[in-house]
Scaffold this motif. Structure first.
Motif, PDB file in Angstrom:
ATOM      1  N   VAL A   1      31.296  38.850  42.382  1.00 19.72           N
ATOM      2  CA  VAL A   1      30.880  37.541  41.652  1.00 19.72           C
ATOM      3  C   VAL A   1      31.077  36.352  42.640  1.00 19.72           C
ATOM      4  CG1 VAL A   1      31.726  35.815  39.912  1.00 19.72           C
ATOM      5  CG2 VAL A   1      31.805  38.402  39.351  1.00 19.72           C
TER       6      VAL A   1
ATOM      7  N   ALA B   1      40.693  46.495  38.906  1.00 21.25           N
ATOM      8  CA  ALA B   1      39.843  46.429  38.036  1.00 21.25           C
ATOM      9  C   ALA B   1      38.586  45.300  38.087  1.00 21.25           C
ATOM     10  CB  ALA B   1      40.374  46.309  36.607  1.00 21.25           C
TER      11      ALA B   1
ATOM     12  N   CYS C   1      29.985  42.208  34.527  1.00 26.36           N
ATOM     13  CA  CYS C   1      31.140  43.004  34.875  1.00 26.36           C
ATOM     14  C   CYS C   1      31.698  43.628  33.626  1.00 26.36           C
ATOM     15  CB  CYS C   1      32.420  42.019  35.368  1.00 26.36           C
ATOM     16  SG  CYS C   1      33.936  42.800  35.189  1.00 26.36           S
TER      17      CYS C   1
ATOM     18  N   MET D   1      38.273  34.257  36.240  1.00 27.16           N
ATOM     19  CA  MET D   1      38.470  34.061  34.781  1.00 27.16           C
ATOM     20  C   MET D   1      39.488  32.948  34.551  1.00 27.16           C
ATOM     21  SD  MET D   1      37.048  34.524  31.818  1.00 27.16           S
ATOM     22  CE  MET D   1      36.383  36.179  31.549  1.00 27.16           C
TER      23      MET D   1
HETATM   24  S1  SF4 Z   1      34.896  39.103  34.330  1.00 23.19           S
HETATM   25 FE1  SF4 Z   1      35.367  38.052  36.165  1.00 23.19          FE
HETATM   26  S2  SF4 Z   1      37.615  37.817  36.288  1.00 23.19           S
HETATM   27 FE2  SF4 Z   1      37.394  39.332  34.689  1.00 23.19          FE
HETATM   28  S3  SF4 Z   1      37.495  41.557  35.898  1.00 23.19           S
HETATM   29 FE3  SF4 Z   1      35.112  40.859  35.904  1.00 23.19          FE
HETATM   30  S4  SF4 Z   1      34.761  39.869  37.693  1.00 23.19           S
HETATM   31 FE4  SF4 Z   1      37.137  39.855  37.552  1.00 23.19          FE
END
Ligand code: SF4
Lengths: 381, 85
Positions: A319, A313, A329, A346
């Motif tokens: 990123v 996922a 995302c 994250m």
């Molecule tokens: S927000 Fe960032 S860490 Fe979370 S799924 Fe999307 S790319 Fe991955």
């Protein structure tokens, strides 16, 4: 001088922003390389104060974020052996491997300890001669000298129950990879000041020349970042592509010779897998002989341990290359939050997704959609 | 693991060049760091530290260059009437 508040003066920042607006005549896209810079940019809202012509992309400079799931799996495999104490920087504990993370392994009984320096791990090995102490050696050129020193001292002092699980990465090959990718948008870089404090500026000149991109070695405070941007944009407007040093108070041209000397004595350049990006040739450091006897993967026969790979996922690979903003995302702030991270970007305090979550939180209704089950998340405006 | 702020050396201990240490204050928080890579660092100097190692000292003269550059591109009286966007 404390070298902090002086570089956070709002009036000087406003004047510098005005100078940037006066300078820019066309759209430009600049990437800041280091996660610490990304956090400062978002914290002070610099990206929102820039003229609309200037787009900032966030780079791969988060050591925790680029460590591949397969390495984490190996760290967990090591930590699960009864004789092993696995030592790591705290940031690594919640980074997901293929199936679980080090924190869960610790909760299940593995001996995982957070240290602040590799020397703390070496000290632990001296105190616990009956155990095998493994240090999870991640990071860029900033952490490599310390890890080199730990290996050097272990060998010098005959500390045979100490080893390193190495996942070291290098910045210049990552910039090459970003510039060489299809659809590359980056026209200039703000290079990571602290990395250059170790390496100096020399390695960046070939990248700037080959790809005709200005590279400005830049610090971490708001005025540093704005000055670095001004220098980079001035080069772009004038058609120059040189390496310049905004952060001369910390970065010398030759870097830190003592650190480089030991770094090259202990490590050699190897191909390295980057999380979400894949293998980049000659982009990492591995222990060279005779220090390779302190290589944990070799000592514990992990070189062939297979890993199922990364959770599907997460788009952190995009990123990390500046090809997707965290807020773009679909999982951002919904399935993926700092409490329930899907990806390393994250988790890490230096990760771009965490920076967005902290400083540009998604609207609360988006967050409520989590857990209400099955709802298709709508995209952010 | 990458601390962006510089710290001030408050004391130095040890003779072995590989294991000399300094106590460094980061806005009041004291950490013990290795001076192996900055053998000539002195008390009261500011240093940049990563993962327990001092890697660079902050140069006072160079530190002022930032303000000279900014004064040249954005002089104080020259501040225009523009509102920050
Ligand atoms: S927000 Fe960032 S860490 Fe979370 S799924 Fe999307 S790319 Fe991955």
């Amino acid at each position: 001088m404390k070298y902090l508040d002086e570089y956070r003066d709002p009036a000087a920042a406003r004047r510098t922003l005005a100078a940037i607006r006066a300078l820019v005549t066309r759209p430009w896209t600049v990437m800041e390389v280091c996660g610490g810079q990304t956090h400062a940019i978002l914290k002070y809202g610099l990206d929102q104060l820039l003229p609309s012509e200037v787009t900032l992309l966030h780079g791969p400079g988060c050591p925790v974020c680029v460590t591949p799931a397969a390495k984490i799996d190996r760290a967990i495999a090591l930590a699960s052996r009864p004789e092993v104490i696995l030592c790591s920087f705290g940031d690594m504990l919640r980074v997901p491997g293929s199936t679980t993370d080090l924190l869960s392994a610790k909760a299940a009984g593995a001996d995982v300890r957070v240290v602040y320096s590799p020397l703390d791990a070496l000290e632990l090995a001296r105190r616990e001669p009956g155990r095998e102490v493994v240090f999870f050696a991640v990071g860029f050129e900033t952490t490599a000298p310390g890890n080199a020193m730990a290996a050097y001292l272990a060998r010098r002092d005959g500390v045979s129950n100490f080893s390193l699980l190495v996942s070291h990465v290098l910045v210049p090959p990552a910039l090459e990879a970003i510039l060489s990718a299809d659809g590359a948008r980056v026209q200039g870089f703000l290079a990571a000041g602290h990395v250059c404090a170790v390496t100096g500026a020399a390695e960046y000149a070939p990248v700037a020349r080959r790809h005709r991109v200005p590279i400005v070695i830049t610090g971490f405070e708001p005025l540093d970042l704005l000055m670095g941007l001004h220098m980079c944009l001035a080069q772009l407007e004038q058609g120059r592509a040189e390496v310049e040093n905004q952060y001369a108070r910390v970065v010398r041209d030759q870097g830190n010779p003592a650190a480089l000397q030991l770094l090259h004595q202990v490590f050699e350049v190897v191909d390295r897998e980057w999380r979400g990006i894949g293998v980049i040739p000659a982009s990492g450091l591995g222990l060279r002989r005779p220090y390779d006897e302190y290589d944990a993967e070799r000592r514990f026969g992990l070189e062939t341990l297979a890993s199922p790979g990364e959770p599907a996922a997460c788009q952190s690979g995009l990123v990390l290359q500046g090809r997707l903003k965290p807020s773009e995302c679909a999982a951002f702030g919904r399935e993926c939050t700092p409490e329930h991270p899907l990806g390393a970007t994250m988790v890490s305090s230096e990760g771009a997704c965490a920076a967005y979550f902290l400083h540009r939180p998604p609207p609360p209704n988006a967050r409520d959609a989590r857990g209400s089950g099955g709802q298709a998340p709508s995209r952010e405006p | 693991m990458c601390l962006a702020i510089p710290g001030k050396i408050v004391s130095i201990a040890g003779d072995d060049p590989f294991t000399r240490t300094a106590r460094v204050s980061f806005e009041g928080v004291i950490k013990e760091v290795s001076l192996a890579y900055l053998p000539d660092a002195r008390v009261d100097e500011y240093v940049v530290v990563h993962a327990g190692f001092a890697l660079s000292r902050v140069d006072e003269a160079e530190a002022r260059e930032v303000f000279e550059y900014l004064a040249a591109i954005a002089p104080e009286e020259g501040e225009g009437p523009e509102e920050p966007r």
